[in-house]
Design an enzyme around this catalytic site. Structure first.
Site, PDB file in Angstrom:
ATOM      1  N   LYS A   1      27.033  34.718  40.667  1.00 27.91           N
ATOM      2  CA  LYS A   1      27.484  35.549  39.547  1.00 27.91           C
ATOM      3  C   LYS A   1      26.474  35.499  38.405  1.00 27.91           C
ATOM      4  CE  LYS A   1      29.932  33.993  36.182  1.00 27.91           C
ATOM      5  NZ  LYS A   1      30.965  33.374  35.335  1.00 27.91           N
TER       6      LYS A   1
ATOM      7  N   CYS B   1      44.464  44.356  31.893  1.00 24.96           N
ATOM      8  CA  CYS B   1      44.757  43.854  33.248  1.00 24.96           C
ATOM      9  C   CYS B   1      44.489  42.356  33.283  1.00 24.96           C
ATOM     10  CB  CYS B   1      43.899  44.601  34.275  1.00 24.96           C
ATOM     11  SG  CYS B   1      44.463  44.369  35.969  1.00 24.96           S
TER      12      CYS B   1
HETATM   13  S1  SF4 Z   1      48.538  49.085  36.486  1.00 23.33           S
HETATM   14 FE1  SF4 Z   1      47.078  48.002  37.825  1.00 23.33          FE
HETATM   15  S2  SF4 Z   1      45.135  48.106  36.710  1.00 23.33           S
HETATM   16 FE2  SF4 Z   1      46.738  48.592  35.228  1.00 23.33          FE
HETATM   17  S3  SF4 Z   1      47.264  46.622  34.257  1.00 23.33           S
HETATM   18 FE3  SF4 Z   1      48.682  46.897  35.986  1.00 23.33          FE
HETATM   19  S4  SF4 Z   1      47.703  45.830  37.734  1.00 23.33           S
HETATM   20 FE4  SF4 Z   1      46.110  46.161  36.161  1.00 23.33          FE
END
Ligand code: SF4
Length: 347
Positions: free
Chosen positions: A231, A306
């Protein structure tokens, strides 16, 4: 990213280390949007050909996380590198893997969300380390920042880099001449600061003896440095040398790509198990011009929306496209959960 809480080293002089440089926030050129919802015209999926017909890189400058593209675009001459070669190589690379459904609409939706809120990575990520220094010093700063960043939050890594800089300790020569206790004090409270101080001394010595005071310029050489993993090596190649050899996949990129269904283990539909597996899977299909900006884009998205625990799906502008939406414990109220409709509806 989790952070450990190390104990303070003895003889610590915290007050002398508390001075930090303040970054001035750059105003976005694009008016900020208040709605994260995708517009109807965004719902026409472009083809891979459409993507490659673009004459330039995406409009990353408009986004708060502009660091990555700023490196590929505006810092070319400063870096003294043959960027034309890098860009032509990127343009000629055509990943052959199968494209995930709606991936460009998802990417655009995430970009819109990132426009509306700044994340720690935008001002304190490794890409920002030493960005006012000359190229050679800056490369070393990016390498050191990458080393310190594992198991450490961006603002803590940034603070340590500022202390090293303000104390004249952000060059291989200075690190090599400094005693390890001094380095530890500069790094604290970075996670595993003791081990990182030891590795930093070794890295500085290697840079001096093998690379004339510069940093290694290949992935293979970087991976030989103590404490440097894939990474970090890819991030250093991308940012320090402007030579894109691979995607920098950290825990945020790894998690979000799996939630979005963008990656899977070879020959299966199972989630990838490691960031390295995610990097290989992502590189099979993601166009190479996205390899650098995808990291700060998704890291910031992971820091703000997220998140690792309780992702904020109720506030997410791509929840109708995300196969993981509302499947993990969310801090959104049940009433905020929208009805599934559109392309993410089970077909
Ligand atoms: S909808 Fe999907 S991309 Fe959006 S916050 Fe929830 S898990 Fe993450």
């Amino acid at each position: 990213m989790t952070q450990t809480t190390p104990s303070l080293p003895s003889n610590s002089n915290a007050s002398s280390l508390s001075k930090v440089r303040v970054f001035v926030r750059r105003r976005s050129k694009r008016p900020k949007t208040t709605s994260l919802a995708l517009q109807q015209h965004d719902l026409q999926p472009p083809t891979r050909d459409d993507h490659y017909k673009r004459s330039s890189f995406p409009e990353i400058e408009d986004f708060a996380y502009s660091g990555a593209n700023a490196i590929t675009q505006s810092s070319k001459s400063e870096m003294g590198l043959d960027v034309t070669l890098v860009e032509s190589e990127a343009a000629s690379t055509r990943p052959t893997g199968e494209l995930p459904a709606h991936w460009e609409r998802v990417l655009e939706g995430i970009r819109r969300m990132r426009c509306s809120a700044e994340a720690p990575v935008d001002t304190m990520g490794c890409e920002k380390a030493g960005d006012t220094l000359p190229p050679k010093e800056r490369r070393f700063a990016v390498l050191v920042s990458s080393l310190l960043s594992s198991q450490t939050k961006d603002h803590v890594t940034h603070g340590a880099i500022q202390r090293l800089l303000e104390n004249g300790l952000l060059t291989p020569d200075a690190i090599n001449n400094a005693d390890e206790e001094t380095i530890k004090k500069m790094l604290y409270p970075v996670g595993f600061y003791t081990r990182k101080a030891t590795n930093l001394k070794k890295i500085a010595n290697i840079c001096l003896t093998k690379y004339d005071g510069d940093i290694p310029s290949t992935i293979e050489q970087l991976l030989l440095l103590p404490g440097i993993g894939p990474k970090m090596a890819h991030l250093v190649m991308n940012v320090g040398w402007n030579n894109v050899q691979g995607i920098c996949v950290d825990t945020h990129v790894h998690r979000i790509c799996n939630r979005l269904g963008w990656v899977s283990r070879p020959g299966t539909k199972q989630k990838t198990r490691t960031p390295e597996e995610t990097r290989e899977a992502l590189q099979r299909w993601l166009p190479k011009e996205e390899w650098v900006p995808i990291n700060p884009l998704l890291v910031g998205f992971g820091q703000t929306i997220c998140t690792p625990l309780r992702p904020r799906c109720g506030e997410c502008g791509i929840s109708d496209l995300c196969p993981s939406a509302f499947k993990e414990a969310s801090n959104s109220s049940p009433s905020s959960k929208p009805k599934k409709s559109g392309p993410n509806k089970k077909r």
